[in-house]
Design an enzyme around this catalytic site. Sequence first.
Site, PDB file in Angstrom:
ATOM      1  N   TYR A 151      32.472  38.110  41.214  1.00  0.00           N
ATOM      2  CA  TYR A 151      32.930  39.455  40.857  1.00  0.00           C
ATOM      3  C   TYR A 151      34.228  39.337  40.083  1.00  0.00           C
ATOM      4  CZ  TYR A 151      34.256  44.367  41.312  1.00  0.00           C
ATOM      5  OH  TYR A 151      34.599  45.672  41.050  1.00  0.00           O
ATOM      6  N   ASP A 239      40.423  33.404  37.290  1.00  0.00           N
ATOM      7  CA  ASP A 239      40.646  34.758  37.787  1.00  0.00           C
ATOM      8  C   ASP A 239      41.252  34.660  39.185  1.00  0.00           C
ATOM      9  OD1 ASP A 239      40.596  37.340  38.618  1.00  0.00           O
ATOM     10  OD2 ASP A 239      38.454  37.685  38.257  1.00  0.00           O
ATOM     11  N   LYS A 266      46.054  42.850  42.549  1.00  0.00           N
ATOM     12  CA  LYS A 266      46.210  43.036  43.999  1.00  0.00           C
ATOM     13  C   LYS A 266      47.645  42.806  44.495  1.00  0.00           C
ATOM     14  CE  LYS A 266      41.331  42.421  44.994  1.00  0.00           C
ATOM     15  NZ  LYS A 266      40.741  43.735  45.123  1.00  0.00           N
TER      16      LYS A 266
HETATM   17  N1  PMP Z   1      38.609  39.819  39.782  1.00  0.00           N
HETATM   18  C1  PMP Z   1      38.430  39.478  41.074  1.00  0.00           C
HETATM   19  C2  PMP Z   1      38.273  38.038  41.439  1.00  0.00           C
HETATM   20  C3  PMP Z   1      38.399  40.474  42.051  1.00  0.00           C
HETATM   21  O1  PMP Z   1      38.201  40.139  43.322  1.00  0.00           O
HETATM   22  C4  PMP Z   1      38.592  41.821  41.658  1.00  0.00           C
HETATM   23  C5  PMP Z   1      38.607  42.951  42.671  1.00  0.00           C
HETATM   24  N2  PMP Z   1      38.290  42.669  43.946  1.00  0.00           N
HETATM   25  C6  PMP Z   1      38.765  42.114  40.302  1.00  0.00           C
HETATM   26  C7  PMP Z   1      38.773  41.085  39.393  1.00  0.00           C
HETATM   27  C8  PMP Z   1      38.946  43.530  39.851  1.00  0.00           C
HETATM   28  O2  PMP Z   1      40.195  44.005  40.261  1.00  0.00           O
HETATM   29  P1  PMP Z   1      40.445  45.587  40.403  1.00  0.00           P
HETATM   30  O3  PMP Z   1      39.677  46.044  41.594  1.00  0.00           O
HETATM   31  O4  PMP Z   1      41.939  45.699  40.578  1.00  0.00           O
HETATM   32  O5  PMP Z   1      39.982  46.219  39.147  1.00  0.00           O
END
Ligand code: PMP
Length: 421
Positions: A151, A239, A266
Amino acid sequence: MNTSAVNESSTQHDPNARFGARGYPLLPGAIGRSTFYTGTPMPYAVRGQGCLVWDDRGRELIDANNNFTTLIHGNAHPALVEAGQRALADGACFGIPNEHEWELAEALLSRLPALDQVRFTNSGTEAVMSAFRVARAITGRDGLVMALGGYHGTSEPALCAGGQAYLRGVPIGVIDDVTTLPVNDVEGLRASVERDPTKYAAIIIDLLPNRAGMIPVNLEFVREARRLATAYGIVLIIDEVISLRLGPHGYAAEYGVTPDLLTAGKIIGGGLPIGAILGTEEFMRCLDPAQPGSLPHSGTFSGNPVSMAAGAAALKLFTPDEVARLNELGAHARQTVADRIEPYGWEVRGAGSLLRPAPQGVAQVDATTQRKLWWQCYERDLLLAPGNLTSLSTPMTSLVVDDLVERLADAVIATAATIHA
Ligand code: PMP
């Protein structure tokens, strides 16, 4: 109230749902995020303090959800509240730069010394989306490689990681540009890239892909991705939206691998909306508006002083000692839960301050099982993320973690009993 037009299954008689004049819940499905959904009305948060949350059903819960790992210092940490309030009182946002952007940039880049620059966004989704565009602009190519089941947010290309269930509404052209591979498929990665290296702009890797089962990516895979990226002029994006918390210099540093671009989110906003793209100057240069052909990247709220100030305060408090303490608590939690649940056919995955119980050998757990476990935890006054991701926060002492672990193991055992019954 006229509820005749309401699809009953979507609201599930949610006592908190509010309806409009035409009888529909004001929020689609009576919920504000897909990720909250458990098929049953969720409790509502009333207040949080430290590692506790109180809900509208009168429960006091240990918060191991932490807004999906965001709240590294738990709820309403006084230093973060003060930093955020002070910035808010001085003006929530401006149409010119503010000095808190530098403050957070310094705090972040001092943790990531191999990288030079940062551009802030409002979410991890935006950060990944922009990182893809940077990679595509630099390479002049469109292709992306990502792990199947992972994700990276909800931009169209990122949704391709989720497989078929996530592709509705995503244009075919976007899907065609994305190659998905099983996590840790080194051979598949090499074969895909070497078949047509000039197709690919970027390889993106989440080193602890939660939705793909939360099994850490192995070193061989990351090294091979780095090698292929360097050999064929592909941009390696790590990421770290979730994983940044796992080491004093992020998680990629624990692997000894330096990405070309790193995405974060986050924990770096102190609980306020945030995302960030970081990289060496060579890769970030295209975001410099003074450069010819620079990429437009904006966002009305990007770099807003409240997120910046709270984020800088959060990173200041998350010292290497705190990272280490939380990681040790996490290791202890994983071991203790594993010892109790293994006889019932379950295991614990994760790293550092993150853990996730799952039936043994099942990479992606079905939603019904996840939801059962979520409610079993809730019945024991423990709040997990609905997908069962469990995160520790710095207000947690070893006593709190022992309590959390006991509740979690009891909940897993009760869940296992309902599945095997
Ligand atoms: N990348 C990763 C690895 C994530 O876990 C998440 C959200 N859990 C995102 C991107 C997207 O972040 P956001 O919810 O702040 O848009």
